[in-house]
Design a protein around this motif. Structure first.
Motif, PDB file in Angstrom:
ATOM      1  N   ASP A  52       2.253   4.137  12.131  1.00  0.00           N
ATOM      2  CA  ASP A  52       1.090   4.543  12.927  1.00  0.00           C
ATOM      3  C   ASP A  52      -0.196   4.782  11.881  1.00  0.00           C
ATOM      4  O   ASP A  52      -1.329   4.027  12.317  1.00  0.00           O
ATOM      5  N   TYR A  53      -0.020   4.977  10.870  1.00  0.00           N
ATOM      6  CA  TYR A  53      -1.090   4.915   9.601  1.00  0.00           C
ATOM      7  C   TYR A  53      -1.473   3.627   9.280  1.00  0.00           C
ATOM      8  O   TYR A  53      -2.587   3.451   9.408  1.00  0.00           O
ATOM      9  N   MET A  54      -0.401   2.730   9.298  1.00  0.00           N
ATOM     10  CA  MET A  54      -0.821   1.474   8.979  1.00  0.00           C
ATOM     11  C   MET A  54      -1.327   0.658   9.900  1.00  0.00           C
ATOM     12  O   MET A  54      -2.299  -0.104   9.725  1.00  0.00           O
ATOM     13  N   LEU A  55      -1.113   0.851  11.308  1.00  0.00           N
ATOM     14  CA  LEU A  55      -1.924   0.251  12.300  1.00  0.00           C
ATOM     15  C   LEU A  55      -3.258   0.782  12.425  1.00  0.00           C
ATOM     16  O   LEU A  55      -4.253   0.003  12.797  1.00  0.00           O
ATOM     17  N   ALA A  56      -3.385   1.966  12.222  1.00  0.00           N
ATOM     18  CA  ALA A  56      -4.799   2.433  12.153  1.00  0.00           C
ATOM     19  C   ALA A  56      -5.591   1.990  11.088  1.00  0.00           C
ATOM     20  O   ALA A  56      -6.855   1.545  11.234  1.00  0.00           O
ATOM     21  N   GLU A  57      -4.825   1.746   9.969  1.00  0.00           N
ATOM     22  CA  GLU A  57      -5.776   1.137   8.741  1.00  0.00           C
ATOM     23  C   GLU A  57      -6.131  -0.095   8.874  1.00  0.00           C
ATOM     24  O   GLU A  57      -7.271  -0.659   8.532  1.00  0.00           O
ATOM     25  N   ASN A  58      -5.131  -1.149   9.405  1.00  0.00           N
ATOM     26  CA  ASN A  58      -5.410  -2.490   9.784  1.00  0.00           C
ATOM     27  C   ASN A  58      -6.457  -2.746  10.841  1.00  0.00           C
ATOM     28  O   ASN A  58      -6.711  -3.478  10.970  1.00  0.00           O
ATOM     29  N   GLY A  59      -6.518  -1.662  11.725  1.00  0.00           N
ATOM     30  CA  GLY A  59      -7.373  -1.860  13.003  1.00  0.00           C
ATOM     31  C   GLY A  59      -7.113  -2.963  13.923  1.00  0.00           C
ATOM     32  O   GLY A  59      -7.713  -3.452  14.608  1.00  0.00           O
ATOM     33  N   VAL A  60      -5.647  -3.376  13.942  1.00  0.00           N
ATOM     34  CA  VAL A  60      -5.081  -4.148  14.823  1.00  0.00           C
ATOM     35  C   VAL A  60      -4.013  -3.633  15.356  1.00  0.00           C
ATOM     36  O   VAL A  60      -3.397  -2.626  15.283  1.00  0.00           O
ATOM     37  N   SER A  61      -3.324  -4.521  16.429  1.00  0.00           N
ATOM     38  CA  SER A  61      -2.407  -4.010  17.262  1.00  0.00           C
ATOM     39  C   SER A  61      -0.888  -4.293  16.763  1.00  0.00           C
ATOM     40  O   SER A  61      -0.031  -4.483  17.526  1.00  0.00           O
ATOM     41  N   GLY A  62      -1.121  -4.642  15.185  1.00  0.00           N
ATOM     42  CA  GLY A  62       0.534  -5.114  14.726  1.00  0.00           C
ATOM     43  C   GLY A  62       0.254  -6.349  14.561  1.00  0.00           C
ATOM     44  O   GLY A  62      -0.746  -7.132  14.331  1.00  0.00           O
ATOM     45  N   TYR A  63       1.598  -7.186  13.851  1.00  0.00           N
ATOM     46  CA  TYR A  63       1.654  -8.490  13.776  1.00  0.00           C
ATOM     47  C   TYR A  63       2.080  -9.093  15.145  1.00  0.00           C
ATOM     48  O   TYR A  63       2.890  -9.036  15.720  1.00  0.00           O
ATOM     49  N   THR A  64       0.921 -10.292  15.421  1.00  0.00           N
ATOM     50  CA  THR A  64       0.982 -10.882  16.671  1.00  0.00           C
ATOM     51  C   THR A  64       1.454 -12.321  16.606  1.00  0.00           C
ATOM     52  O   THR A  64       1.584 -12.840  15.628  1.00  0.00           O
ATOM     53  N   GLU A  65       1.631 -13.009  17.818  1.00  0.00           N
ATOM     54  CA  GLU A  65       1.885 -14.380  17.975  1.00  0.00           C
ATOM     55  C   GLU A  65       0.645 -15.403  17.362  1.00  0.00           C
ATOM     56  O   GLU A  65       1.151 -16.248  16.888  1.00  0.00           O
ATOM     57  N   GLU A  66      -0.459 -14.670  17.609  1.00  0.00           N
ATOM     58  CA  GLU A  66      -1.538 -15.259  17.087  1.00  0.00           C
ATOM     59  C   GLU A  66      -1.633 -15.519  15.476  1.00  0.00           C
ATOM     60  O   GLU A  66      -1.981 -16.561  14.781  1.00  0.00           O
ATOM     61  N   MET A  67      -1.042 -14.176  14.863  1.00  0.00           N
ATOM     62  CA  MET A  67      -0.990 -14.382  13.620  1.00  0.00           C
ATOM     63  C   MET A  67      -0.071 -15.468  13.034  1.00  0.00           C
ATOM     64  O   MET A  67       0.066 -15.842  12.124  1.00  0.00           O
ATOM     65  N   LEU A  68       1.265 -15.553  13.817  1.00  0.00           N
ATOM     66  CA  LEU A  68       2.260 -16.425  13.246  1.00  0.00           C
ATOM     67  C   LEU A  68       1.455 -17.717  13.358  1.00  0.00           C
ATOM     68  O   LEU A  68       1.951 -18.597  12.636  1.00  0.00           O
ATOM     69  N   SER A  69       0.990 -17.994  14.744  1.00  0.00           N
ATOM     70  CA  SER A  69       0.562 -19.363  14.913  1.00  0.00           C
ATOM     71  C   SER A  69      -0.432 -19.755  13.802  1.00  0.00           C
ATOM     72  O   SER A  69      -0.585 -20.972  13.234  1.00  0.00           O
ATOM     73  N   ALA A  70      -1.203 -18.797  13.526  1.00  0.00           N
ATOM     74  CA  ALA A  70      -2.109 -19.032  12.264  1.00  0.00           C
ATOM     75  C   ALA A  70      -1.735 -19.195  10.892  1.00  0.00           C
ATOM     76  O   ALA A  70      -1.971 -20.203  10.172  1.00  0.00           O
ATOM     77  N   ALA A  71      -0.582 -18.431  10.972  1.00  0.00           N
ATOM     78  CA  ALA A  71       0.327 -18.538   9.509  1.00  0.00           C
ATOM     79  C   ALA A  71       0.932 -19.955   9.434  1.00  0.00           C
ATOM     80  O   ALA A  71       1.025 -20.782   8.448  1.00  0.00           O
ATOM     81  N   ASP A  82       0.994  -1.181  -0.092  1.00  0.00           N
ATOM     82  CA  ASP A  82       0.008  -0.139  -0.012  1.00  0.00           C
ATOM     83  C   ASP A  82       0.886   1.445  -0.054  1.00  0.00           C
ATOM     84  O   ASP A  82       0.566   2.386   0.741  1.00  0.00           O
ATOM     85  N   GLY A  83       1.879   1.369  -0.708  1.00  0.00           N
ATOM     86  CA  GLY A  83       2.740   2.443  -0.869  1.00  0.00           C
ATOM     87  C   GLY A  83       3.704   2.629   0.376  1.00  0.00           C
ATOM     88  O   GLY A  83       4.327   4.075   0.510  1.00  0.00           O
ATOM     89  N   ARG A  84       4.066   1.862   1.117  1.00  0.00           N
ATOM     90  CA  ARG A  84       4.721   2.088   2.498  1.00  0.00           C
ATOM     91  C   ARG A  84       6.011   2.001   2.035  1.00  0.00           C
ATOM     92  O   ARG A  84       6.836   0.891   1.913  1.00  0.00           O
ATOM     93  N   TYR A  85       6.674   3.242   1.690  1.00  0.00           N
ATOM     94  CA  TYR A  85       8.300   3.207   1.054  1.00  0.00           C
ATOM     95  C   TYR A  85       8.637   4.543   1.722  1.00  0.00           C
ATOM     96  O   TYR A  85       8.261   5.417   1.147  1.00  0.00           O
ATOM     97  N   CYS A  86       9.818   4.343   2.279  1.00  0.00           N
ATOM     98  CA  CYS A  86      10.651   5.583   2.850  1.00  0.00           C
ATOM     99  C   CYS A  86      11.951   5.619   2.587  1.00  0.00           C
ATOM    100  O   CYS A  86      12.412   4.437   2.465  1.00  0.00           O
ATOM    101  N   ARG A  87      12.466   6.718   2.482  1.00  0.00           N
ATOM    102  CA  ARG A  87      13.700   7.020   2.278  1.00  0.00           C
ATOM    103  C   ARG A  87      14.393   7.507   3.526  1.00  0.00           C
ATOM    104  O   ARG A  87      13.897   8.614   3.963  1.00  0.00           O
ATOM    105  N   PHE A  88      15.594   6.896   3.912  1.00  0.00           N
ATOM    106  CA  PHE A  88      16.105   7.263   5.242  1.00  0.00           C
ATOM    107  C   PHE A  88      17.591   8.078   5.061  1.00  0.00           C
ATOM    108  O   PHE A  88      18.440   7.111   4.411  1.00  0.00           O
ATOM    109  N   THR A  89      17.888   9.137   5.273  1.00  0.00           N
ATOM    110  CA  THR A  89      18.989   9.809   5.270  1.00  0.00           C
ATOM    111  C   THR A  89      19.393  10.526   6.515  1.00  0.00           C
ATOM    112  O   THR A  89      20.408  10.770   6.815  1.00  0.00           O
ATOM    113  N   SER A  90      18.151  10.657   7.344  1.00  0.00           N
ATOM    114  CA  SER A  90      18.490  11.538   8.694  1.00  0.00           C
ATOM    115  C   SER A  90      17.180  11.314   9.391  1.00  0.00           C
ATOM    116  O   SER A  90      16.377  10.568   9.243  1.00  0.00           O
ATOM    117  N   THR A  91      17.085  11.963  10.753  1.00  0.00           N
ATOM    118  CA  THR A  91      16.443  11.918  11.665  1.00  0.00           C
ATOM    119  C   THR A  91      14.843  12.127  11.113  1.00  0.00           C
ATOM    120  O   THR A  91      13.755  11.673  11.404  1.00  0.00           O
TER     121      THR A  91
END
Length: 476
Positions: A169-188, A149-158
């Motif tokens: 933060d935007y990604m987590l808000a869009e997914n409506g979850v708390s991130g990638y969890t152990e439950e997700m890994l178990s399901a995978a 979904d276009g998540r590409y950053c260029r890093f040269t400084s702070t």
């Protein structure tokens, strides 16, 4: 892990990269964050903790070597993930200067295979730009960015870190979850196991299909070989049939002393174009005690002559074994029977002969029979037709029942020169009689063809054994 804003909680991220990209990122972080950046190690994992404008970040990295197996790389990534308690905010793929290498592509494939497609919903691509930067991103990287979904950053400084945190933060808000969890890994893992089982089943079915195809191909090959073999057998059988069709079997029958053997030998000689005025006499041929077969080629046909002793005793009792021998040697015939009578001799035995033969070979026997008169006396000048016309009524009746077919052979030495045309006439009459029956042999239904074929084989083996013994005795 609840994320109302990026400043509420430490952002836990698993860094996916080779050691070169990780080293470049550490160098940039140290240069831009200074004392706010702290590095530590837990087992094989390296951890970078830092604070950027009140934002807390924890980067977890494990060394991923390009030559690692898929299983080893999966285990290393899972170990790094487990070092982050309560799951992670995101996976962070490091590339250098916008260049997406084959090694990094392989890492993404392994990430998706082990952590599932869900991992790509929590992936951010971070381009570390501490040197040369590509002018254009390649298609493979653009495809990955599109999936993310276009998540590409260029890093040269702070500032690059702040952009990264905002993106997470935007990604987590869009997914409506708390991130990638152990439950997700178990399901995978569960799905991976199911997929593996499915793949194994597919592979098994594929293997079975391949084996089935192999067996079918082999079966088709065998069928083709069988068809070829049958065709060859058919050709061989046709050749045998042609040989059998060209074969003419003649059985000589009569009482002892009638001249059967003398006639047979003379026919063989003349049929083979052996002609000599000084040839051997056939007058003194010995009495036949068993059935014997001799062959010659006459007028392009294979002529088989079977000599026989008397097939019944003084009381008229049939010698069954001799009858079987006679028919076995004449296979697939006989086509023609020669009833051999000596000129000037017609006793009660000759008068009863046709009755005996019809009981042995069947009522239709006479339809396939020819009377052959053998003359031993060279002094008699009487023609055979005159002899028949003046013969006893019983002899005339016998000839009549045999279709009035009769011929003469003079086997005396002094009349040797006359035998050639006599044999020629006899063979012509034999061929005509066989042709009148369509070339088909006479069938004696008392015995099966299989029984006679087996008997013929035994007789042939016995003959070969006798010849071998005679050869050995002669050598001694």
């Amino acid at each position: 892990m609840s994320h109302n804003s990026v400043s509420d909680i430490r952002q836990m991220m698993v860094v996916i990269s080779t050691v070169e990209e990780w080293s470049s990122l550490k160098s940039l972080l140290q240069h831009s964050s200074g004392d706010e950046c702290h590095f530590s190690s837990v087992g094989s994992n390296q951890i970078c903790d830092m604070t950027v404008e009140h934002h807390s970040i924890s980067l977890h990295y494990t060394d991923l070597q390009p030559n690692m197996t898929e299983e080893a790389m999966s285990q290393a990534l899972e170990g790094c993930f487990n070092s982050c308690r309560d799951g992670i905010s995101s996976f962070l793929l490091l590339i250098r200067g916008g260049c997406y290498t084959k090694t990094e592509r392989r890492m993404m494939e392994i990430l998706q295979a082990h952590f599932g497609a869900e991992a790509l919903k929590h992936l951010v691509v971070l381009s570390v730009e501490d040197g040369k930067v590509v002018d254009t991103l390649d298609d493979a990287l653009l495809d990955l960015i599109n999936v993310c979904d276009g998540r590409y950053c260029r890093f040269t400084s702070t500032e690059g870190l702040l952009a990264l945190l905002e993106m997470v933060d935007y990604m987590l808000a869009e997914n409506g979850v708390s991130g990638y969890t152990e439950e997700m890994l178990s399901a995978a893992k569960r799905r991976s196991t199911e997929d593996s089982a499915l793949n194994m089943l597919k592979q098994k079915r594929k293997k079975e299909a391949a084996e089935k195809k192999h067996h079918e191909t082999k079966r088709e090959g065998l069928e083709e070989a069988l068809i070829s073999h049958r065709a060859l057998l058919q050709l061989q059988t046709s050749a045998v049939d042609d040989d059998e069709a060209n074969k003419l079997s003649v059985v000589l029958l009569g009482l002892s002393g009638s001249g059967k053997t003398s006639a047979l030998n003379l026919i063989l000689e003349r049929a083979g174009n052996q002609y000599s005025v000084n040839g051997l006499s056939h007058e003194s041929a010995s009495t036949t005690s068993s059935c014997e077969k001799k062959e010659a080629f006459a007028a392009g046909r294979r002529l088989v002559l079977v000599d026989t002793p008397e097939l019944w005793d003084e009381d008229g009792v049939e010698a069954v074994e001799l009858v079987k021998d006679c028919l076995a040697l004449a296979l697939p015939g006989p086509h023609v029977f020669l009833l051999v009578l000596q000129v000037g001799r017609f006793t009660q035995g000759e008068s009863d002969m046709l009755g005996h033969l019809q009981r042995i070979f069947g009522r239709e026997f006479a339809e396939h029979a020819v009377v052959l008169f053998v003359r031993f006396d060279s002094k008699t000048r009487e023609k055979i037709d005159d002899h028949v016309s003046g013969a006893h009524s019983s002899l005339q009746e016998l000839i009549r029942k045999c279709g009035s077919r009769y011929y003469e052979l003079n086997v005396s030495k002094s009349q040797n020169a006359l035998s050639f045309p006599q044999v020629k006439d006899l063979l012509s009459g034999i061929n005509k009689l066989a042709a009148s029956h369509g070339g088909r042999p006479y069938a004696v239904r008392r015995f099966s063809v299989q029984e006679l074929q087996q008997r013929s084989k035994v007789m042939e083996e016995r003959k070969e054994g006798t010849q071998e013994v005679n050869f050995l005795l002669r050598d001694e």
